[in-house]
Write an enzyme that holds these catalytic residues in place. Structure first.
Site, PDB file in Angstrom:
ATOM      1  N   HIS A   1       0.820  -1.216   0.000  1.00  0.00           N
ATOM      2  CA  HIS A   1       0.000   0.000   0.000  1.00  0.00           C
ATOM      3  C   HIS A   1       0.856   1.269   0.000  1.00  0.00           C
ATOM      4  CE1 HIS A   1      -3.545  -2.498   1.856  1.00  0.00           C
ATOM      5  NE2 HIS A   1      -3.257  -2.846   0.620  1.00  0.00           N
TER       6      HIS A   1
ATOM      7  N   CYS B   1       5.236  12.560 -13.817  1.00  0.00           N
ATOM      8  CA  CYS B   1       6.520  12.033 -14.293  1.00  0.00           C
ATOM      9  C   CYS B   1       7.114  10.970 -13.362  1.00  0.00           C
ATOM     10  CB  CYS B   1       7.521  13.173 -14.478  1.00  0.00           C
ATOM     11  SG  CYS B   1       8.135  13.885 -12.938  1.00  0.00           S
TER      12      CYS B   1
ATOM     13  N   CYS C   1       4.735  19.237  -8.781  1.00  0.00           N
ATOM     14  CA  CYS C   1       6.067  18.726  -9.092  1.00  0.00           C
ATOM     15  C   CYS C   1       6.955  19.849  -9.615  1.00  0.00           C
ATOM     16  CB  CYS C   1       5.948  17.612 -10.126  1.00  0.00           C
ATOM     17  SG  CYS C   1       7.519  16.943 -10.672  1.00  0.00           S
TER      18      CYS C   1
HETATM   19 ZN    ZN Z   1       6.578  15.474 -12.265  1.00  0.00          ZN
END
Ligand code: ZN
Length: 264
Positions: free
Chosen positions: A128, A139, A161
């Site tokens: 998990h 990505c 990100c």
């Molecule tokens: Zn990313």
């Protein structure tokens, strides 16, 4: 169970461990409750504080408000398990690796305590995921939770990100999210080739994780269950102990070392 029955069962488990070469240990929330982590499903669990339906993958990726809420919760409520330490049951499992008996640990827990107890990364299959990590769903870039926490404390409400601008998500499996493919396939393969499967602290009802011990039994392995309560596979267990995992595992390890002629 009374002391005598417990002692006999521990002796039996120690014999099984001493005679085995490829042990798979399967762990659930019950192994970590003695480290102070409440079972999510229990009376003090996370699901009494937040709505579990917020933890669906679909809501997380589609609703920025849900993401903000979840990041806020993660960084304020210790959901990343800061300062939580492994208990004697985790440490006993780490000893099994040192003794060369452990094929792998398959865990439903996201607390990272097996690694903290000293098991090596390639021996721990986290079905998990692991809350100590954050992953970009675009990505795949990974960040330490600690790092992302600093961004949030610096004012970011829902982090993106820094490489591709994609959505960052705690690297634990949310409801409605697929199990990690590599770990799941590897867990099935290891379960089918072990000679002993030891279940610690799981009721074995969560599918498909709970299937692994069944695969082990079907493939001819012996099954030991240590859980403070009934489980779905009690009827096929060779040894079944309903007691605290830390006590049982410490006593068992001492016996195993005795049988192998090692100092404890
Ligand atoms: Zn990313």
């Amino acid at each position: 169970m009374d002391d005598k029955a417990l002692e006999e069962s521990i002796e039996e488990i120690a014999d099984l461990i001493a005679g085995s070469k490829r042990i798979v240990v399967f762990t659930g929330a019950g192994i970590s409750t003695e480290s102070g982590i409440p079972d999510f499903r229990g009376p003090d669990g996370l699901w009494t504080k937040v709505d579990p339906s917020d933890f669906t993958y679909q809501k997380f990726v589609s609703d920025a408000e849900v993401r903000k809420r979840i990041w806020q919760l993660n960084t304020t409520s210790g959901f990343a398990f800061d300062g939580v330490e492994p208990n004697p049951a985790h440490r006993a499992v780490a000893e099994l690796e040192k003794l060369g008996k452990l094929d792998c640990i398959i865990t439903q827990n996201v607390d990272g305590l097996h690694l903290k107890a000293g098991n090596s990364e390639d021996k721990v299959l986290q079905l998990h995921g692991n809350m100590q990590w954050v992953k970009c769903i675009g990505c795949g870039a990974r960040h330490r939770f600690e790092e992302v926490r600093q961004w949030i404390e610096g004012g970011v409400e829902a982090p993106d990100c820094r490489q591709c601008g994609g959505i960052l998500k705690p690297d634990a499996v949310f409801f409605g999210e697929a199990m990690p493919v590599r770990e799941t396939a590897e867990a099935q393969r290891r379960s089918s080739s072990c000679d002993l499967c030891i279940v610690i602290g799981s009721t074995l009802v969560v599918y498909p994780a709970g299937l692994m011990p069944q695969i082990a039994v079907d493939s001819g392995a012996k099954l030991v269950i240590i859980n403070d309560g009934e489980t779905a596979l009690d009827h096929v267990a060779h040894v079944r102990i309903a007691a605290r995992a830390s006590e049982v595992m410490s006593l068992t390890l001492a016996k195993v070392k005795e049988k192998l002629g090692l100092d404890s």
